[in-house]
Design an enzyme around this catalytic site. Structure first.
Site, short mmCIF file in Angstrom:
data_model
loop_
_atom_site.label_atom_id
_atom_site.label_comp_id
_atom_site.label_asym_id
_atom_site.label_seq_id
_atom_site.Cartn_x
_atom_site.Cartn_y
_atom_site.Cartn_z
N HIS A 217 -14.55 -5.65 8.71
CA HIS A 217 -14.20 -5.98 7.66
C HIS A 217 -15.38 -7.37 7.15
O HIS A 217 -15.13 -7.89 6.17
CB HIS A 217 -12.91 -7.21 7.98
CG HIS A 217 -12.80 -7.81 9.26
ND1 HIS A 217 -12.61 -7.46 10.43
CD2 HIS A 217 -12.99 -9.34 9.43
CE1 HIS A 217 -12.49 -8.29 11.26
NE2 HIS A 217 -12.58 -9.35 10.73
N ASP A 246 -12.61 -0.85 12.93
CA ASP A 246 -13.05 -2.14 12.47
C ASP A 246 -14.59 -2.41 13.07
O ASP A 246 -14.82 -3.19 13.96
CB ASP A 246 -12.13 -3.34 12.96
CG ASP A 246 -12.40 -4.61 12.40
OD1 ASP A 246 -13.34 -4.91 11.33
OD2 ASP A 246 -11.92 -5.56 12.67
N GLY A 333 -13.85 -17.93 13.77
CA GLY A 333 -15.38 -18.12 14.07
C GLY A 333 -15.69 -17.16 15.22
O GLY A 333 -17.02 -16.77 15.48
N SER A 335 -14.65 -13.73 15.49
CA SER A 335 -14.60 -12.27 15.38
C SER A 335 -16.00 -11.72 14.97
O SER A 335 -17.05 -12.54 14.61
CB SER A 335 -13.99 -12.13 13.90
OG SER A 335 -12.59 -11.98 14.15
N SER A 351 -12.06 -8.04 16.63
CA SER A 351 -11.40 -7.86 15.40
C SER A 351 -10.46 -9.03 14.88
O SER A 351 -10.85 -9.53 13.77
CB SER A 351 -10.62 -6.34 15.68
OG SER A 351 -9.88 -6.21 14.50
#
Length: 466
Positions: A217, A246, A333, A335, A351
């Site tokens: 993402h 992802d 922060g 991910s 994720s």
């Protein structure tokens, strides 16, 4: 001109406390979980490190075929426990001879997959997740705090329809989300503000160019990435998959970039990443993140499905499949950052999840093996040193991992509004710089500058907080 060196600095916050010790040179696994061997597990077995247990589980899955019903690592005894549904003595003997503890269970892998299919059809509700828990031989279904009223009733009735002994249902105090904001990070400027995400692992792309993996993402939210808040782009998204999967593959713009295969765990210390590793339920794993630093916990489920509330489609759902479920804490922060083992195995890319590092929660990770398989990348240095430290990755991509169902998961530029924090080159500042729509940042955040922090060492004496 000297070659540019891009160091992995996955998280700029030095970890505090001493919940777990990273000792890569130890002869045995440092996993310190309790004795969670379920009743009914029988037989003596080999003492194994978690990575050895993962390899043995993969071998036994092939040998046992339909009789195999999952496995997990008993971290207290350092043994692999294998579930079987067949009463055939030959099956049990084979597993015991291979070095596993054998446990006979009711639900087959096929039964559990069919139940997961029912959940997908009838209960794909934002704020829900499910994963197979081999320790209970059931599907663990979780609903976050947003699942209430008719949605909760629908989920509950679907779980009940699966029959007794097939699934458990629990509530999570937080809300499932892809994490936002960050520390020592990679940055991008898009219409409406700034985006920042964590760098996961440096890799070599299929064409030999230097690149890195991060969350999918991130890649659908922005195409060009910098190593400083307002700096010039140093890397460009080559592939991005979200939802469905992802992960993103981002190539460095300078083909001579030297991208070391290591994770910066703070205080000038690094852990060398030598191979891609499949997760095993019960093993201890470490997550490095820009907001919260180094944390550890255990893998609690595999092949997890998470239904995030869509950031771009009102009332919609962004479903991600094949994830690793853990009890490692994470916060906005973190991910995109690295999930790895103490002996240098690259396991996952952060994720999303629920909770924080005060109250705990669930965090889900994209398997690295699946991302490598899908992108054709390999771990290790680019810029003429491809493969350095990459290790043997042959056969590392599990066929059941999340690279499977990718329908509709192609490049969805602008679809990922989450601004995950994380890691990157050593010149990036580590303050909390969450995107506020204006791209402004608070340079006085809790992180510290990690410039030059990727100096080589064996990662010993690194501690983490849960």
């Amino acid at each position: 001109m000297p070659k540019r060196k891009a160091a992995i600095a996955v998280g700029g916050v030095a970890a505090l406390g001493a919940a777990a010790l990273l000792l890569p040179n130890a002869n045995a696994s440092q996993d310190k979980g309790g004795d969670d061997t379920a009743s009914g597990a029988t037989g003596s077995a080999k003492t194994l490190k978690a990575t050895q247990a993962s390899d043995l589980a993969a071998q036994l899955q092939k040998i046992l075929g339909d009789a195999f019903a999952g496995s997990y690592y008993d971290s207290g005894k350092q043994k692999l426990v294998v579930n079987v549904v067949s009463g055939d003595n030959n099956v049990i003997v084979q597993a015991k001879k291979a070095g596993a503890i054998v446990r006979q269970v009711k639900n087959s892998t096929g039964d559990l997959k069919a139940a997961a299919g029912t959940l997908k059809t009838k209960a794909t509700i934002p704020g829900t997740s499910w994963a197979v828990d081999p320790r209970t031989n059931k599907i663990q279904v979780t609903a976050d705090s947003t699942v209430t009223g008719a949605k909760w009733n629908r989920l509950q009735s679907t779980v009940q329809s699966l029959g007794s002994g097939m699934a458990t249902l629990k509530k999570s105090a937080g809300a499932f989300k892809t994490f936002v904001s960050g520390g020592d990070a990679i940055f991008s400027q898009v219409q409406g503000g700034g985006v920042r995400c964590s760098l996961g692992f440096n890799v070599t792309a299929a064409d030999g160019s230097p690149a890195f993996l991060t969350a999918g993402h991130c890649g659908v939210a922005a195409k060009d990435w910098s190593d400083s808040q307002n700096g010039q782009p140093i890397a460009t998204v080559d592939q991005a998959k979200f939802p469905g999967n992802d992960f993103s593959l981002v190539k460095y713009n300078d083909a001579t970039t030297q991208a070391p295969s290591e994770v910066n765990t703070g205080n000038g210390q690094t852990v060398n990443i030598t191979q891609a590793a499949d997760a095993t339920v019960g093993e201890t794993v470490f997550r490095m993140g820009s907001t919260t630093g180094l944390h550890d916990g255990q893998v609690t489920g595999l092949d997890a499905t998470v239904n995030f509330a869509s950031e771009t489609v009102p009332g919609g759902t962004d479903t991600v499949n094949g994830l690793i479920q853990t009890n490692v804490c994470a916060e906005p922060g973190d991910s995109g950052g690295s999930l790895f083992t103490q002996d240098g195995g690259a396991v996952g890319l952060t994720s999303g999840g629920s909770g924080d590092c005060t109250s705990g929660g669930e965090t889900f990770f994209q398997p690295v093996t699946a991302a490598l398989q899908a992108t054709g990348a390999t771990l290790g240095n680019g810029g003429g040193n491809a493969g350095n430290g990459a290790g043997d990755q042959s056969g590392s991509a599990a066929p059941s991992a999340s690279a499977g169902d990718q329908s509709g998961a192609g490049d969805q530029s602008g679809a990922g509004g989450d601004q995950i924090g994380g890691s990157a080159a050593p010149s990036a500042s580590a303050g909390d710089q969450s995107g506020d729509g204006s791209g402004s940042a608070d340079p006085s955040g809790s992180g510290s500058d990690q410039s030059g922090a990727a100096s080589a060492n064996d990662g010993s004496s690194l501690t983490s907080t849960r």
